[in-house]
Design a protein around this motif. Structure first.
Motif, PDB file in Angstrom:
ATOM      1  N   CYS A 191       0.847  -1.194   0.000  1.00 43.37           N
ATOM      2  CA  CYS A 191       0.000   0.000   0.000  1.00 43.37           C
ATOM      3  C   CYS A 191       0.885   1.248   0.000  1.00 43.37           C
ATOM      4  CB  CYS A 191      -0.907   0.002   1.226  1.00 43.37           C
ATOM      5  SG  CYS A 191      -1.935   1.495   1.268  1.00 43.37           S
TER       6      CYS A 191
ATOM      7  N   CYS B 209       0.228   4.997   4.813  1.00 38.69           N
ATOM      8  CA  CYS B 209       1.341   4.046   4.675  1.00 38.69           C
ATOM      9  C   CYS B 209       2.606   4.760   4.209  1.00 38.69           C
ATOM     10  CB  CYS B 209       0.951   2.925   3.714  1.00 38.69           C
ATOM     11  SG  CYS B 209      -0.272   1.801   4.428  1.00 38.69           S
TER      12      CYS B 209
ATOM     13  N   CYS C  14      -5.663   1.750   7.477  1.00 38.28           N
ATOM     14  CA  CYS C  14      -4.597   2.739   7.715  1.00 38.28           C
ATOM     15  C   CYS C  14      -3.998   2.633   9.117  1.00 38.28           C
ATOM     16  CB  CYS C  14      -5.132   4.146   7.485  1.00 38.28           C
ATOM     17  SG  CYS C  14      -5.889   4.358   5.871  1.00 38.28           S
TER      18      CYS C  14
HETATM   19  S1  FES Z   1      -2.951   4.276   3.307  1.00 38.27           S
HETATM   20 FE1  FES Z   1      -2.320   2.217   3.444  1.00 38.27          FE
HETATM   21  S2  FES Z   1      -4.043   1.252   4.293  1.00 38.27           S
HETATM   22 FE2  FES Z   1      -4.687   3.293   4.084  1.00 38.27          FE
END
Ligand code: FES
Length: 201
Positions: A122, A127, A167
């Motif tokens: 992600c 992330c 997140c």
């Molecule tokens: S930004 Fe990676 S799970 Fe939401």
């Protein structure tokens, strides 16, 4: 250079048609020839084309069935190779550029064989803030491939995604469909142990 696949399926001729033919005109004749071609089967003798032809017939070769036909093609063949896109363009009487454009617009269509395993990193905001870019670079280095590609041994497809909805666990990686949070280089390598023939670098 003349594209051999285009020549084989006569796509070049259809690509110049603007679809404004009157009933019984060039478009109808071309549609009839597509039906005849589908009934004759693919010259390769590959049975998967027969199944694809069944889908085309079920949709009566309607151009607006393009996405559904692309889905079926990917299910049958695993990915959308150029030859296949030309075949679909010819059958639906669409310019190859339109078929390619639609296929590339949607991320679920693939143009290369998928690996046996998948690793999705992600790169969404949460992330990214927690170091997803560095994690991705480390995984790329270990696997010897880059995001969007498959390792040379065909074992692992590395992909990225924009926010997987978890997140709070950032940075998040999905290994073969299984979500894992708080990932770092060490945990990623541990999860992918044995995935490649050569082992992580
Ligand atoms: S930004 Fe990676 S799970 Fe939401």
């Amino acid at each position: 250079m003349v594209d051999q696949a285009a020549v084989r399926y006569g796509v070049a001729a259809h690509a110049s048609s603007n679809g404004a033919d009157p009933p019984g005109g060039v478009a109808d004749a071309a549609r009839s020839s597509a039906v005849a071609a589908a009934q004759a089967g693919h010259p390769s003798g590959d049975n998967r084309f027969r199944m694809l032809d069944a889908t085309l017939k079920r949709h009566r070769f309607a151009p607006d069935a393009l996405i559904e036909v692309l889905h079926t093609a990917q299910e049958l063949f695993g990915y959308l190779q150029p030859d296949l896109l030309y075949y679909i363009a010819h059958a639906l009487k669409l310019p190859p550029s339109r078929v390619y454009g639609v296929a590339t617009f949607y991320h679920f269509f693939s143009f290369a064989p998928k690996g046996k395993h998948t690793c999705v990193v992600c790169t969404g905001t949460a992330c990214y803030v927690k170091g997803a870019d560095r994690l991705l670079a480390a995984i790329e280095g270990c696997l010897g491939t880059v995001a969007g590609k498959t390792t040379p041994d065909g074992q692992v497809s590395l992909m990225t995604a924009r926010c997987l909805g978890t997140c709070g666990l950032a940075p998040v990686v999905v290994y073969d469909g299984e979500v894992a949070g708080n990932q770092d280089r060490g945990s990623a390598l541990e999860r992918m142990k044995g995935w490649t023939h050569d082992g992580p670098r």
